[in-house]
Design a protein around this motif. Structure first.
Motif, PDB file in Angstrom:
ATOM      1  N   ASP A  12     -41.340 -11.254   6.558  1.00 14.54           N
ATOM      2  CA  ASP A  12     -41.987 -10.080   5.123  1.00 14.54           C
ATOM      3  C   ASP A  12     -43.179 -10.189   5.151  1.00 14.54           C
ATOM      4  O   ASP A  12     -44.041 -10.387   5.587  1.00 14.54           O
ATOM      5  CB  ASP A  12     -41.295 -10.900   4.644  1.00 14.54           C
ATOM      6  CG  ASP A  12     -40.628 -10.034   3.739  1.00 14.54           C
ATOM      7  OD1 ASP A  12     -40.185  -8.868   3.438  1.00 14.54           O
ATOM      8  OD2 ASP A  12     -39.728 -10.365   2.513  1.00 14.54           O
ATOM      9  N   GLY A  71     -36.620 -13.304  -1.606  1.00 17.92           N
ATOM     10  CA  GLY A  71     -35.764 -14.231  -0.865  1.00 17.92           C
ATOM     11  C   GLY A  71     -35.194 -15.982  -0.801  1.00 17.92           C
ATOM     12  O   GLY A  71     -35.655 -16.273   0.643  1.00 17.92           O
ATOM     13  N   THR A  76     -31.303 -13.524   3.011  1.00 17.55           N
ATOM     14  CA  THR A  76     -32.557 -13.795   3.567  1.00 17.55           C
ATOM     15  C   THR A  76     -33.027 -14.499   4.496  1.00 17.55           C
ATOM     16  O   THR A  76     -33.469 -14.605   5.749  1.00 17.55           O
ATOM     17  CB  THR A  76     -33.229 -14.349   1.910  1.00 17.55           C
ATOM     18  OG1 THR A  76     -33.490 -13.313   1.020  1.00 17.55           O
ATOM     19  CG2 THR A  76     -35.177 -13.562   2.357  1.00 17.55           C
ATOM     20  N   ASP A  80     -34.379 -14.020   8.183  1.00 18.51           N
ATOM     21  CA  ASP A  80     -35.974 -14.342   8.124  1.00 18.51           C
ATOM     22  C   ASP A  80     -35.604 -15.101  10.266  1.00 18.51           C
ATOM     23  O   ASP A  80     -36.420 -15.770  11.281  1.00 18.51           O
ATOM     24  CB  ASP A  80     -35.862 -16.011   7.326  1.00 18.51           C
ATOM     25  CG  ASP A  80     -36.958 -14.927   6.260  1.00 18.51           C
ATOM     26  OD1 ASP A  80     -37.062 -14.288   6.643  1.00 18.51           O
ATOM     27  OD2 ASP A  80     -36.855 -16.286   5.370  1.00 18.51           O
TER      28      ASP A  80
END
Length: 274
Positions: A12, A71, A76, A80
């Motif tokens: 991210d 996150g 999230t 990931d």
């Protein structure tokens, strides 16, 4: 397993996850639980890297990964995980989640399906943490969970007290040497308390029952549960995910305390699905 084995992968904007990638062969991906790190799987890395490609992840805000103010939830974390698998070009892996790491596995499957996954191994985590139904397998009574969130995960001292108690009462069965306990607590405290609180709430309010059910029908699945709730967990899983193989071993951190037996259980499972 050393820092030299590791690399950082951006998942991210401004967020890098620390990943260790060792060995060759069928990929086996380890995701640690609430606030813990790659380092707790050192005995599995040493064993399985002789026969497999072993990938171990410090999730967002854990261990050496970026401490992010956003996150810090398992939706999230699932995203990931997908980014890590893509970046490392991991094909047809077995995903092994421990504790809240199971939520990451289920979230990945919820988002991406199981078509690209060979098998899953779920270590000691119910797919829904809280319930008012008497016979459900849950993380604990609602009042107890609320007390942890409201009383302990509000500052560093409270986090340290909570994780110390959890390690000695739930995670490990034997009496720990002082340096062992200090090391385990240190791993957890690499996640700041204000992030730990977010993760705790996210995990406790998750519900992956439907995903767990579908996953167990789609890919070979192994669930390893701790002895202290083996009966209730076994009965619960028999109803929800009857296709999943269930093994019982040790406490919540049985892979660390009883590593030889745990590695044998995982090896036998993997060998049967080759």
């Amino acid at each position: 397993m050393s820092f030299i084995d590791g690399k950082y992968i951006e998942v991210d904007s401004g967020v890098e996850l620390f990943v260790q990638d060792v060995g060759e062969g069928e990929p086996l991906v380890f995701i640690p639980g609430f606030t813990f790190t790659t380092e707790v799987f050192s005995k599995q890395v040493e064993f399985f890297s002789k026969t497999n490609r072993v990938i171990v992840i410090d999730p967002r805000s854990h261990g050496r990964s970026t401490k992010s103010l956003h996150g810090n939830d398992y939706v999230t974390h699932g995203t990931d995980l997908a980014a890590i698998l893509q970046a490392l070009d991991v094909k047809n892996p077995t995903l092994l989640g421990w504790s809240f790491g199971c939520l990451t596995v289920w979230e990945y499957l919820k988002q991406n399906g199981a078509e690209q996954i060979k098998s899953i191994i779920l270590v000691d985590m119910p797919p829904k943490s809280l319930s008012i139904k008497e016979n459900d397998w849950v993380e604990g009574a609602l009042d107890d969970i609320a007390a942890i969130y409201n009383s302990f995960l509000r500052n560093s001292k409270g986090q340290r007290e909570f994780i110390t108690s959890y390690i000695t009462q739930v995670m490990i069965q034997r009496e720990l040497a002082e340096e062992e306990l200090a090391w385990l607590v240190e791993q957890s405290l690499k996640t700041p308390y204000y992030i730990a609180g977010n993760l705790f709430a996210s995990g406790m309010f998750s519900d992956y029952r439907e995903t767990a059910k579908i996953a167990s029908q789609t890919v070979p699945s192994l669930t390893v549960v701790a002895e202290h709730w083996a009966e209730v967990a076994g009965n619960y899983l028999k109803q929800l995910t009857p296709e999943s193989k269930v093994e019982v071993l040790g406490g919540h951190m049985m892979f660390w305390e009883h590593s030889e037996k745990f590695n044998e259980i995982v090896s036998n499972f993997l060998n049967k699905i080759e």
